[in-house]
Motif scaffolding. Structure first.
Motif, PDB file in Angstrom:
ATOM      1  N   ASP A   1       0.813  -1.215   0.000  1.00 42.91           N
ATOM      2  CA  ASP A   1       0.000   0.000   0.000  1.00 42.91           C
ATOM      3  C   ASP A   1       0.848   1.268   0.000  1.00 42.91           C
ATOM      4  N   THR A   2       2.160   1.107  -0.114  1.00 38.74           N
ATOM      5  CA  THR A   2       3.077   2.243  -0.184  1.00 38.74           C
ATOM      6  C   THR A   2       3.513   2.458  -1.624  1.00 38.74           C
ATOM      7  N   LEU A   3       3.420   3.686  -2.097  1.00 36.03           N
ATOM      8  CA  LEU A   3       3.888   4.027  -3.441  1.00 36.03           C
ATOM      9  C   LEU A   3       5.402   4.201  -3.409  1.00 36.03           C
ATOM     10  N   ASP A   4       6.101   3.389  -4.183  1.00 35.52           N
ATOM     11  CA  ASP A   4       7.560   3.465  -4.278  1.00 35.52           C
ATOM     12  C   ASP A   4       7.935   3.469  -5.752  1.00 35.52           C
ATOM     13  N   LEU A   5       8.186   4.653  -6.298  1.00 35.91           N
ATOM     14  CA  LEU A   5       8.408   4.781  -7.736  1.00 35.91           C
ATOM     15  C   LEU A   5       9.708   4.133  -8.196  1.00 35.91           C
ATOM     16  N   ALA A   6      10.573   3.762  -7.267  1.00 35.74           N
ATOM     17  CA  ALA A   6      11.808   3.071  -7.630  1.00 35.74           C
ATOM     18  C   ALA A   6      11.731   1.580  -7.289  1.00 35.74           C
ATOM     19  N   ARG A   7      10.550   1.067  -7.058  1.00 38.97           N
ATOM     20  CA  ARG A   7      10.384  -0.351  -6.697  1.00 38.97           C
ATOM     21  C   ARG A   7      11.032  -1.227  -7.765  1.00 38.97           C
TER      22      ARG A   7
END
Length: 443
Positions: free
Chosen positions: A360-366
């Motif tokens: 549920d966390t947005l991590d654009l570098a996932r």
């Protein structure tokens, strides 16, 4: 929700009975449309494969866990053809496809057929979406994005769905199909009717589908005559006609249905990718600033990763399209009868904590991001490379040209389109410092 039940705790001299089962959250109401993820978390934990009554009245199994979803999407025992839909539910046949496609004789497309016909038709159009051809289309997509931003940049405000996210993929897919420029505004009107865009003529999805079907049949006829006389162009419809005329056995209905589904699937998913993606960035300022810095620095790798995370976090397709059991089978421990409809909830699978860390966390570098946003298996979205290009270009252009873009409405005031399969905003009002119409070099 239909089918919900409560287990009442029983007490006797031996002590308390079983604890009450938690009540499922409501599905398909307005609060669910705005944020379905808490309800999907409940389903993943308590009822990962659940028989559910949908807003249309059709009943189906909802599959919500990632591993179950991935296996289900690739299971050959689940057919895409509505002819396998049983009479088990009280409601049903004719309500499980795109509204209007049956009456418009548009059922023979990639979303409704199985091998070997699916294999044959997919092969015919796959050349239009090769990485090389999509890359060659990139300058045209950038030109469209800049032209659309030019149309509202000087005003300091816009509805990004109506002015940007909606028209960009419509014009792009029309170019790819070979729809003449003078006819493309008609397609924009019909597409607006299908999505109930503000200002679009009333008449419903079915009416728009029939108009598209009539136009495509006429366009195919005109292009066939042009090909016979002049050789024609290299657009996708001309390619389908050439294949049909050279032994691939593509009927006129198949050609029209193929063009229709490429248009339908090729624009609404990208409208939602651009709209949902922009909205998500506006709600996460730190991640948005991170991406904005990468765009300014020309970091295309970060941009690519960001698009994948936006597809996972709040993607354009909420549920995969219909599947029907051709024999009894078991999914996630649940027995499914022959003929039962099955819907894989991509939005739930892509937030499964068993597959994604901090889902549920947005991590654009996932990094580990094998999401199911465009499906899996033989029905993996054929146009995904083009959609990614359009989403990447659209988001980068906004971040570059309108750096102080901000939401101009309370998030609770925004409304999301229904329709079950797709997930997208009806409107996205924004404000920004008025900008000149002379863009810098694109990313």
């Amino acid at each position: 929700m239909a089918g919900a039940h409560t287990v009442v705790a029983v007490h006797d001299e031996k002590g308390p009975g079983p604890a009450p089962a938690p009540e499922p959250p409501p599905l398909f109401d307005q609060a669910f449309a705005a944020d379905p993820y808490p309800a999907y978390a409940w389903l993943r934990e308590h009822a990962p494969v659940r028989w559910t009554t949908l807003p249309s009245g059709v009943e189906a199994w909802l599959v919500t866990r990632y591993d179950d979803a991935r296996r289900t999407l690739a299971d050959p025992r689940l057919s895409k053809s509505p002819r396998h839909h049983s009479e088990r539910s009280a409601h049903g046949k004719g309500k499980v496809g795109i509204p209007g496609e049956r009456s418009a004789n548009l059922m023979t497309h990639l979303l409704n057929i199985d091998p070997p016909d699916h294999t044959r038709l997919r092969r015919l159009v796959s050349t239009a979406f090769t990485p090389r051809r999509v890359a060659a289309f990139a300058p045209r997509v950038q030109e469209l994005a800049d032209r659309l931003v030019d149309g509202f940049a000087g005003r300091g405000e816009a509805d990004l769905i109506h002015a940007y996210a909606f028209p960009l993929p419509i014009y792009a897919i029309c170019d790819l199909l070979g729809v003449p420029s003078e006819d493309q505004d008609d397609f924009r009107t019909w597409a607006g009717m299908m999505l109930h865009q503000p200002g679009s003529p009333r008449g419903g999805v079915g009416r728009a589908v029939k108009r598209m079907r009539g136009y495509l049949a006429e366009l195919i006829h005109r292009k066939r005559e042009t090909l016979a006389a002049e050789g024609g162009g290299d657009d996708l419809i001309s390619g389908l006609i050439r294949a049909s005329d050279h032994g691939e056995h593509l009927t006129e209905n198949e050609a029209a249905a193929m063009a229709f589904i490429l248009l339908f699937a090729g624009f609404e998913t990208t409208v939602n990718l651009i709209g949902n993606g922009t909205y998500t960035l506006l709600r996460h300022p730190a991640e948005r600033a991170r991406l904005q810095g990468a765009v300014a620095a020309g970091d295309t790798g970060m941009l690519d990763a960001a698009v994948e995370e936006l597809l996972r976090y709040d993607g354009p397709v909420e549920l995969a399209t219909w599947r029907f059991a051709t024999e009894p089978l078991t999914v996630g421990g649940q027995r499914i009868a022959e003929g039962d409809p099955v819907l894989v909830v991509l939005a739930a699978a892509d937030r499964d904590p068993e597959r994604f860390a901090d889902p549920d966390t947005l991590d654009l570098a996932r990094r580990d991001n094998q999401h199911l946003g465009y499906g899996h298996g033989i029905h993996y979205c054929l146009g995904a490379p083009l959609a990614r290009l359009e989403g990447r270009t659209a988001l980068a252009t906004l971040l570059r040209r309108l750096p102080d873009l901000r939401l101009a409405a309370d998030p609770e005031e925004l409304r999301w389109r229904g329709g079950l399969i797709m997930r997208g905003l009806r409107t996205l009002p924004v404000e920004f410092t008025p900008a000149p119409s002379d863009p810098a070099s694109p990313v």
